[in-house]
Design a protein around this motif. Structure first.
Motif, PDB file in Angstrom:
ATOM      1  N   ILE A   1      -4.678  -4.366  -7.063  1.00 43.21           N
ATOM      2  CA  ILE A   1      -4.088  -5.652  -6.718  1.00 43.21           C
ATOM      3  C   ILE A   1      -5.034  -6.743  -7.210  1.00 43.21           C
ATOM      4  O   ILE A   1      -6.207  -6.762  -6.837  1.00 43.21           O
TER       5      ILE A   1
ATOM      6  N   SER B   1      -5.280 -10.917  -7.540  1.00 43.87           N
ATOM      7  CA  SER B   1      -4.593 -12.055  -6.925  1.00 43.87           C
ATOM      8  C   SER B   1      -5.256 -13.375  -7.265  1.00 43.87           C
ATOM      9  O   SER B   1      -6.484 -13.470  -7.393  1.00 43.87           O
TER      10      SER B   1
ATOM     11  N   PRO C   1      -1.343  -8.635  -0.051  1.00 41.77           N
ATOM     12  CA  PRO C   1      -2.079  -7.380  -0.220  1.00 41.77           C
ATOM     13  C   PRO C   1      -1.811  -6.349   0.876  1.00 41.77           C
ATOM     14  O   PRO C   1      -1.596  -5.163   0.579  1.00 41.77           O
TER      15      PRO C   1
ATOM     16  N   LYS D   1      -0.092  -2.819   0.111  1.00 47.39           N
ATOM     17  CA  LYS D   1      -0.806  -1.573   0.396  1.00 47.39           C
ATOM     18  C   LYS D   1       0.052  -0.642   1.239  1.00 47.39           C
ATOM     19  O   LYS D   1       0.135   0.568   0.978  1.00 47.39           O
TER      20      LYS D   1
ATOM     21  N   GLN E   1      -5.872  -0.701  -3.839  1.00 42.95           N
ATOM     22  CA  GLN E   1      -7.116  -1.406  -3.547  1.00 42.95           C
ATOM     23  C   GLN E   1      -7.037  -2.822  -4.110  1.00 42.95           C
ATOM     24  O   GLN E   1      -6.457  -3.037  -5.180  1.00 42.95           O
ATOM     25  N   PHE E   2      -7.619  -3.757  -3.372  1.00 41.60           N
ATOM     26  CA  PHE E   2      -7.711  -5.125  -3.893  1.00 41.60           C
ATOM     27  C   PHE E   2      -8.829  -5.134  -4.925  1.00 41.60           C
ATOM     28  O   PHE E   2     -10.005  -5.011  -4.597  1.00 41.60           O
TER      29      PHE E   2
END
Length: 610
Positions: free
Chosen positions: A72, A74, A90, A94, A105-106
């Protein structure tokens, strides 16, 4: 399936032939990166342990290499209305990815600046360069080789193009953009524009102006006019990088939340561990690029995309030119009237049938490539469907086949104009772009004496001193990417509009930008070569006769070739020691290396390859 329009076919074939060597090299590179199985399986133990050290209950799954791991990336911040809704995405994504059998995962964040805040300020000189910074930031987020796909959370002007350019560097990975949607409608756009012009004339005070602006920009979501941010959303959907019908669903609604969750589930299935592997670099091909150009022209979208689409294409090994866009514009009809090209906003456009109706009509006319890959599956006809809520899930049903408001949206058989909303101008000053979708027929051609300025503040000061109440073509130079980062010059719009409303014949010629919110005054923008690179614009003087002819595509300085060649360059070409403060000194290297506007105004080596 309708027969493809011959100009669409020929333009696409020409782009493919021109791009063959670079495209083949790009595809070979991403194919080499696309070995089967999670990339993290090839990491050394110490590398992998770093990658899942903070993964909590998902650590075992990451360690086992049996589930796809979704990155992810952003552009969230809570100052900008368009990006504030991304705060909750997020966690939603998820949960949806886990439900679909994956992990998420971010991976990282990218900067997000707002041209609306920086208009007329020194910070605007960082704006265009932020696109390439965002591309690099996206690449850094994906550089850990931990991921099997990526969800991109970005909305506004340079952010979406930058994220896409960065993600194309990892084109073996599937990628999907997750839109946030526009804010609900506020003060009608015509009223807002009127207050702006009254303020420019000194007829209302700052409090009245601020109140009008605050009623227009009033909540979470993108600004509702059809500038670059909403053009981004439209283009990502037509390129097959959004879920169908998701671009203009308002934030904070159940349908918005359901679409966000569905994006997480869907991208998990697009990985090479899923059942529909769709790598980004193969999805963004010549046909997808041409489809994006058509959608931009048909809706009268942002002129900034004459640079962004060129840069995006080159990141995928595809050479798109302004001439390609011009040839498409000659056969693509203008189907939409969205402010500033009309009084409606994007919420009205969406309610009238929106992008689904426009895609269907263009497909029926053979003006879009239908047989393309998308994140929703193969075939662009999927994007004529309308998302609806069933319990807490999204279902798609057939969209409307007729416009529900023909003042806002029309079919290809009954368009607002026979040609698209942008034209390319050529002449002895170089090449430029003009946004024609908001121009009345009587304003398509202007011949007048030049008034030359090297700073927009000087133009505004002359207007305030009542020195410009005459027919004129304002020449604003040294505003290109090499000069000062190519800031938007949208603050000129109210003043030029006032002069035009007084009956004056006015136009603008500049090597700068006028943004996706360009108004109803003819403006030849992105002029290339720019003055700071020795372009002929540096030789124009007050009183020179100029013609801007958007009807024929001509931009002419009425001087002989010999006289123009003999003239010395004049004007304000400042050195880097002048560009300090507000972080501008940090961008000196980018000003020195950036390419021209018609090649995407990019600093990356692939952007300047011919």
């Amino acid at each position: 399936m309708s027969d493809i329009h011959p100009v669409l076919r020929d333009t696409t074939e020409r782009i493919a032939e021109r791009s063959a060597q670079q495209r083949d090299a790009y595809l070979a590179r991403i194919a080499n990166a696309a070995r089967r199985g999670p990339a993290r399986g090839r990491l050394a133990c110490a590398n992998l342990a770093h990658g899942f050290a903070a993964a909590g209950e998902q650590k075992r799954a990451l360690r086992a290499n049996v589930k796809p791991n979704i990155a992810i990336v952003s552009a969230y911040n809570d100052m900008l209305s368009a990006h504030k809704p991304l705060a909750e995405f997020p966690d939603q994504l998820k949960a949806a990815v886990i439900e679909a059998g994956g992990i998420a995962q971010f991976a990282g964040g990218v900067p997000a600046m707002c041209d609306g805040i920086t208009q007329g300020r020194d910070g605007m000189q960082l704006s265009l360069f932020s696109r390439d910074v965002i591309a690099m930031s996206t690449a850094i987020a994906l550089s850990h080789d931990m991921f099997d796909a990526v969800l991109l959370l970005g909305v506004c002007d340079k952010i979406v193009p930058g994220m896409l350019i960065g993600a194309l560097g990892f084109g073996h990975l599937p990628a999907m953009f997750v839109p946030a949607g526009p804010m609900t409608s506020g003060l009608p756009n015509g009223e807002k524009a009127k207050v702006r012009q009254l303020y420019a004339e000194g007829k209302v005070d700052r409090d009245a102006l601020l109140e009008a602006e605050a009623q227009s920009y009033h909540g979470d979501g993108t600004c509702t006019f059809f500038g670059t941010a909403n053009s981004n959303q439209l283009l990502m959907e037509v390129m097959g990088l959004h879920l169908p019908g998701s671009s203009f669903v308002n934030p904070g609604t159940p349908l918005r939340a359901a679409l966000t969750a569905e994006a997480g589930r869907r991208v998990t299935r697009l990985t090479d561990l899923g059942d529909d592997y769709t790598p980004l670099g193969e999805l963004v091909d010549e046909r997808a690029i041409v489809n994006a150009c058509v959608a931009l022209l048909a809706t009268g979208g942002s002129s900034n995309h004459t640079m962004h689409l060129v840069a995006i294409a080159r990141a995928a090994g595809i050479t798109l030119t302004w001439n390609d866009i011009a040839e498409l514009s000659a056969v693509v009809p203008l189907m939409a009237r969205i402010y500033p090209n009309g009084s409606a906003d994007v919420n009205h456009f969406h309610a009238a049938g929106g992008l689904g109706f426009a895609v269907g009509s263009l497909l029926d006319a053979g003006l879009l490539h239908e047989d393309v890959a998308t994140v929703a599956g193969r075939g662009l006809r999927r994007y004529t469907a309308e998302p609806t809520l069933a319990a807490d899930r999204v279902e798609w049903r057939p969209g409307t086949r007729t416009s529900l408001d023909t003042d806002v949206l029309r079919s290809t058989t009954d368009p607002f104009a026979d040609e698209g909303g942008l034209r390319v101008l050529d002449g002895n000053l170089g090449a430029a772009v003009v946004k024609t979708s908001a121009l009345a027929p009587q304003h398509l051609t202007v011949t007048a004496a030049a008034r030359v300025f090297d700073d927009q503040a000087d133009f505004l000061a002359a207007f305030a001193a009542d020195e410009l109440d005459t027919d004129l073509i304002a020449v604003l130079r040294y505003q290109g990417p090499r000069a000062n980062g190519m800031p938007e010059l949208h603050k000129l719009t109210p003043a030029l509009g006032v002069l035009q409303d007084r009956g004056r014949r006015v136009a603008l010629v500049t090597d700068g930008r006028m943004s996706g919110a360009s108004g109803n005054v003819p403006a030849a923008i992105h002029l290339t070569p720019e003055a700071a690179s020795g372009g002929p614009l540096a030789k124009v003087r007050d009183g020179d006769l100029l013609t801007l002819d958007a009807a024929t595509g001509a931009l002419t300085l009425h001087l002989s070739d010999d006289e123009l060649a003999a003239r010395p360059e004049t004007g304000r070409r400042l050195g880097d020691d002048e560009w300090v403060g507000t972080g501008r000194e940090i961008f000196a290297t980018m000003r020195a290396t950036v390419g021209p506007a018609d090649q995407g105004a990019s600093i990356f080596p692939f952007a300047t390859q011919n």
